[in-house]
Design a protein around this motif. Sequence first.
Motif, PDB file in Angstrom:
ATOM      1  N   ARG A  59       0.827  -1.367   0.074  1.00  0.00           N
ATOM      2  CA  ARG A  59      -0.105  -0.026   0.058  1.00  0.00           C
ATOM      3  C   ARG A  59       1.036   1.137   0.043  1.00  0.00           C
ATOM      4  O   ARG A  59       1.771   1.474   0.867  1.00  0.00           O
ATOM      5  CB  ARG A  59      -0.927   0.146   1.230  1.00  0.00           C
ATOM      6  CG  ARG A  59      -1.734  -1.254   1.554  1.00  0.00           C
ATOM      7  CD  ARG A  59      -3.213  -1.009   0.920  1.00  0.00           C
ATOM      8  NE  ARG A  59      -3.847  -2.543   1.068  1.00  0.00           N
ATOM      9  CZ  ARG A  59      -4.924  -2.469   1.626  1.00  0.00           C
ATOM     10  NH1 ARG A  59      -5.171  -1.527   2.458  1.00  0.00           N
ATOM     11  NH2 ARG A  59      -5.468  -3.817   1.545  1.00  0.00           N
ATOM     12  N   GLU A  62       1.225   4.029   1.353  1.00  0.00           N
ATOM     13  CA  GLU A  62       0.648   4.875   2.342  1.00  0.00           C
ATOM     14  C   GLU A  62       1.512   6.265   2.545  1.00  0.00           C
ATOM     15  O   GLU A  62       2.675   5.987   2.981  1.00  0.00           O
ATOM     16  CB  GLU A  62       0.615   4.144   3.761  1.00  0.00           C
ATOM     17  CG  GLU A  62       0.036   2.883   3.554  1.00  0.00           C
ATOM     18  CD  GLU A  62      -1.629   2.860   3.984  1.00  0.00           C
ATOM     19  OE1 GLU A  62      -2.337   4.060   3.799  1.00  0.00           O
ATOM     20  OE2 GLU A  62      -2.243   2.012   3.741  1.00  0.00           O
ATOM     21  N   HIS A  97       0.670   2.176   9.621  1.00  0.00           N
ATOM     22  CA  HIS A  97       0.742   1.817   8.455  1.00  0.00           C
ATOM     23  C   HIS A  97       2.133   1.404   7.926  1.00  0.00           C
ATOM     24  O   HIS A  97       3.234   2.356   8.062  1.00  0.00           O
ATOM     25  CB  HIS A  97       0.292   2.831   7.419  1.00  0.00           C
ATOM     26  CG  HIS A  97      -1.224   3.148   7.632  1.00  0.00           C
ATOM     27  ND1 HIS A  97      -1.819   3.899   8.591  1.00  0.00           N
ATOM     28  CD2 HIS A  97      -2.497   2.402   7.179  1.00  0.00           C
ATOM     29  CE1 HIS A  97      -3.172   3.848   8.396  1.00  0.00           C
ATOM     30  NE2 HIS A  97      -3.574   2.916   7.739  1.00  0.00           N
TER      31      HIS A  97
HETATM   32 MG    MG Z   1      -5.961   2.071   4.140  1.00  0.00          MG
END
Ligand code: MG
Length: 433
Positions: free
Chosen positions: A208, A210, A217
């Motif tokens: 991801r 992020e 995260h």
């Molecule tokens: Mg998320």
Amino acid sequence: MSEKFISISEAIKQNKGKVAIRGWIYRERGSNEFKFLVIRDSSDIIQCVLKKEKFKKQWEDIDKLQIEASLEIIGQIKEDKRAPTGYEISAEKINIVGLSESFPINKDLNEELLGDRRHLWLRSRKMTAILKIRSTIFGAIHEYFRKNNFYEYQSPIFQSVQCEGGSTLFSVPYFGQKGVFLAQTWQLYAEPAIFSLEKIYTIAPSFRAEKSKTSRHLTEYWHAEMEVAWANFEDILFYGEELIKHIVKKVLDENKEELKILERDVKKLEPVINKKFVRMTYTEALKLLKEKANMNIEWGKDLRTIEEDKLSSMFDVPIMITNYPKIVKAFYMKEDSKDKKVVHGVDFIAPEGYGEIIGGSERESDIEKIKKNLIEMGEDPANYEFYLDTRKYGSIPHGGFGLGVERVIAWICGLDTIKDAIPFPRTMTRWKP
Ligand code: MG
Ligand code: ATP
């Protein structure tokens, strides 16, 4: 030395007589007559004492030994209340295997420098304890699903579709082609496989992009995902609760020592295996936030970290929040037949402010609704043809969830940041070493 080496914890269990151990110097101090070496291996630490008069020929080398040098030691073990783990080995033989330069890890390093030296920091007692618990948790996930007759199944990591929103998608160069992404989830490639295997799971990396720096995260994390044929929403909630209980129970059974090293208050984990999880709808969650915390959230807004944390502080078990507004959730979630504004999606929120640990749902079965949702999010349904075929040839009710393994590790270990839940964390600003 052609000895039979045993681990330090086995030597401590033996508690008297001759032992042969090997490991690395954890601490050292010396005087004119003695050298005290605390040795560590993967199992534990133990103090070893070397008398100068016994090691006349080797003394010059012994005297120069530094932290992290690797050694083999044979000697007599006995109880000694003053030693760090209650036992001491009086050394009779020592074999220096690998010398160490001055070890560049100390208490004063800031986060950045410790990150640069992550490969060395893995040797710390803290990281060793976390990595052992991590190993237990991976094992527990496999055990749970296999015990419940799930097949282990793998999706591709290079994918041609997105699933969890374009803002966290990593595009990769692929022989000059566009539209190739790293997996955010296995899901769109898992659903086709339930027509073959019915109950499947995986533990695999998800990626991801992020862009925010948070304590929960990573850009690369390990994702335990499952997908089940013939399942309704209740089944998904049931599996999620059972899996988390199984993981926590396994760690409490197998990692008492490690939890102690991490100074984790296990009393806070016990309710998770003994009590039912709390369940509420999104709308009920908003009501609770308003009544108990004076937080006014407009219906239709996603819950943010502060709201999740506030809710989690009200209970000592995970909370299953269900029936989210359709607009905040993914395109594949099933619309509620009685209230078309909400979907059969669930987030499991961990206790103690560790955030969402599971996201799951019953999947939408109406192909027209899925196409409409895709168009609304700016996607071309033509790219999703392989996925849409799952609704054309013998469609069935089904659902699944994804559990963030590092989120669970961070919570169970009581860590300040998710970065310590993985050996080499990747974030927006950290991809080395
Ligand atoms: Mg998320
Ligand atoms: P969040 O709102 O916390 O970003 P999400 O809604 O994006 O989570 P999902 O897409 O449902 O999460 O992913 C399933 C699970 O994967 C989450 O419940 C969480 O435990 C974990 N997860 C998601 N994103 C990350 C990340 N960047 N790093 C670590 N774990 C993550």
